[in-house]
Design a protein around this motif. Sequence first.
Motif, PDB file in Angstrom:
ATOM      1  N   PRO A  13      -5.647  -1.407  -1.633  1.00  0.00           N
ATOM      2  CA  PRO A  13      -6.609  -2.473  -1.894  1.00  0.00           C
ATOM      3  C   PRO A  13      -8.007  -1.873  -2.018  1.00  0.00           C
ATOM      4  O   PRO A  13      -8.318  -0.898  -1.348  1.00  0.00           O
ATOM      5  N   THR A  14      -8.817  -2.420  -2.887  1.00  0.00           N
ATOM      6  CA  THR A  14     -10.215  -2.002  -2.963  1.00  0.00           C
ATOM      7  C   THR A  14     -11.080  -3.251  -3.024  1.00  0.00           C
ATOM      8  O   THR A  14     -10.757  -4.200  -3.740  1.00  0.00           O
ATOM      9  N   THR A  15     -12.135  -3.245  -2.245  1.00  0.00           N
ATOM     10  CA  THR A  15     -13.048  -4.383  -2.206  1.00  0.00           C
ATOM     11  C   THR A  15     -14.465  -3.849  -2.224  1.00  0.00           C
ATOM     12  O   THR A  15     -14.769  -2.889  -1.524  1.00  0.00           O
ATOM     13  N   ARG A  66      -8.762   6.665  -6.693  1.00  0.00           N
ATOM     14  CA  ARG A  66     -10.086   6.302  -6.216  1.00  0.00           C
ATOM     15  C   ARG A  66     -10.797   7.551  -5.718  1.00  0.00           C
ATOM     16  O   ARG A  66     -10.270   8.272  -4.878  1.00  0.00           O
ATOM     17  N   LYS A  80      -6.210 -10.165  -1.570  1.00  0.00           N
ATOM     18  CA  LYS A  80      -6.408  -8.935  -2.315  1.00  0.00           C
ATOM     19  C   LYS A  80      -5.074  -8.386  -2.754  1.00  0.00           C
ATOM     20  O   LYS A  80      -4.255  -7.982  -1.929  1.00  0.00           O
ATOM     21  N   ARG A 106      -8.314   9.159  -2.982  1.00  0.00           N
ATOM     22  CA  ARG A 106      -7.229   8.278  -2.558  1.00  0.00           C
ATOM     23  C   ARG A 106      -6.399   7.984  -3.790  1.00  0.00           C
ATOM     24  O   ARG A 106      -6.908   7.405  -4.755  1.00  0.00           O
ATOM     25  N   GLU A 116       0.862  -1.177   0.000  1.00  0.00           N
ATOM     26  CA  GLU A 116       0.000   0.000   0.000  1.00  0.00           C
ATOM     27  C   GLU A 116       0.896   1.224   0.000  1.00  0.00           C
ATOM     28  O   GLU A 116       1.978   1.198   0.592  1.00  0.00           O
TER      29      GLU A 116
END
Lengths: 286, 442
Positions: free
Chosen positions: B136-138, B175, B168, B131, B116
């Motif tokens: 990580p994106t979920t 974002r 992930k 961001r 990250e």
Amino acid sequence: MNRRVPRPGRRGLASLAGAALLLMPGFAEATEAEATEATVPDAEALMREAHLNMYYPGADGSARVAMTITDKRGKTREREFTILRRDWEEGGEQRYYVYFHRPNDVRRTTFMAWKDPHGDDSRWIYVPSLDLVKPISANDKKSSFVGSDFAYEDVSGRHWSGDEHSLLRRETLASEALGEREAFVVESRPKSEDYFARKVTWIDAETRLVLREEYYDTKDRELKIFETLAITTVDGVVTASQRRMTTPRKSNETLIEFSDIAYDLGLGESIFTERYLKSPPSQYVQ
Amino acid sequence: MKPTRHRLGSVLAALALGFAGLASTGSALAADFELHGFVESLTSVRLSDVSGPPPGWSDVPSEDLPPVFSGERDFVVRETRVQWRGDVYGDAGEAHFVVDLLADQVANDATVAIREGYAKFNAFRDHLEVRAGRQPTTWGTGDLLFINDLFPKDYVSFFGGRDDQYLKGPSDALRLGVFGLPFQVDFVYTPQFSPDVLPNGERLAFWSPALLPADAPEDELENGEFALRLNRYVGSINLAAYGYLGRWKQPAGLVVDAETGAPSSFFHPKLRVAGASARGPLFGGVAWVEAGYYDSYEDEDGADPAVPNSETRAMAGYERQWFSDFTGGAQVYWEGMREHGKARSALDDAFGPDAFLKEENRTLITTRLTQRLNYQTVAISLFGFFSPSDEDGYARLSVAYDYSDELKLTVGANVFFGDAEETLFAMNDDNDNAYVRVRYSF
């Protein structure tokens, strides 16, 4: 439904300036309570008042919480978190936001609960390393909160309307932490079958906080004991700032110490949404 | 997502300088800088012998076979990892980073992976959250099943016994979150396509009709990924709509030599997905439904043997706590090919009747059972996948013990079954493994 102005603290009325406050519903409640104190207090009114003092102080609140769990071998585990709360309705719906500082493997994890005393709560947990929001089922209120002796229900409070109450007596309760205090002793039995058969509550005559609570099962064995170990006045609101829950059968106990307590911060509704679950509001949690 | 690899020494030096720099910037930063992490040792042992390379690879010389197929891999994972995580909170925004230093005894190398590294800030009176960087994106509702979540997954880590967080893979993305509308908008732009990490014979055996390389799309503007989610709560119920424009996350397309007709490599065909989900409380538990349409638009009529068909995918799930500290849940999942008949006959024409094509309707059932004991210091967990259509399955078992707040011990196993060679879990049948993980967090 949403209360947008701070409600005066129950005992802290004097500290809140402004004649306008006298017009607010909170004032009427407080005078009512004081009137009943002089006469014979009604058990349910006592429990309600104690519940509001323990779980609904101020219109909202925040605190840093240090939790120490001690097992039968004397081994301790520690949790530290910031808790934010906002009441939607006095004695009714409220929302909690929890940000974990420790232990390190759950640091930055957040937890949110929308408490509905008349239905199931809604709870979510956010796991930052996976960016995962996970709703958690909330049908079992007696599940342990983060592995402590406190159940979810003990953290957010068991609503007084779930039990039938009767006033047993008024007596002096002596404790190491608080010395001798006058207390009303109330016995409560759940209206529908629950994990305990009865509980006995000592309510401080002066502050109307819960000083001690003992839970018993159907065979009248002690299930757990709650104690208030310290009382602090913050912003005119009397607060049980140190609390302990003991599970005698397992020789396990959990101590909770509140610090950095603040009330009526004007916490926005949006804090208690998925947005801030994923993106902790650093002005409150850091 | 390939971890960023550098020379370990130089990166360590740079990191040390960086930390020293942060520490010396003084009070403006020091008060709001937190540095934590963990040290973890993981050993994952292979439980079954690899029966050899897939039959279609008979012409591959043995020295070109990936290591697992020549029996050189008794361990799926044997590694020591040091993870540093830093969080900086400033007045104008935040910065977060996670750096993994990895001594990998299976691949026999040392790597630094930036997992990250992103900056976060709010603008337009908090109506916009930005961001930027590796993160990580979920999203979506499934439990280890993903329909509208097309962010990269690392299945080697997932199958091999690494911690859940390694499923992930991070994306290098921008974002944006837009708030204050009747629904919340999340938009993720990943300039460079990030594929899933799949078994490649380094640690885990796999099936493929031929041993061919997988081509990543060119690093060009047009090969970026766009993902969009609109969501809102109605009471406690979350409703969401999703869109994705990018490519199949797995190299499901075949590049065929125009002259000889022989396949030369795999590629990631273009893909767009639209879907929706709902999740909320039901009967004291949590229920969810999700669906998505995978439009494989490089093969519009579904008759190209080298490009996967369009598909509809859907699932429903339920989880609740049945007793104190015991949670159980289940999901049903379905994926249906749009033009199975056409795809079959196209495949017959191109590669013959033995060429593998997945079932027209692939079904899957999952179950998750978790029991916590002893004030939640012990967690026993079983996650099972079973596919009635493919007749294969996968069980994830683990027991985790928090010896103290710092020290956590996990033992577990990944067990696959199925008779076919080509289906997802059956092809992993030779990858059964058991692992021990010890982590100290600080």
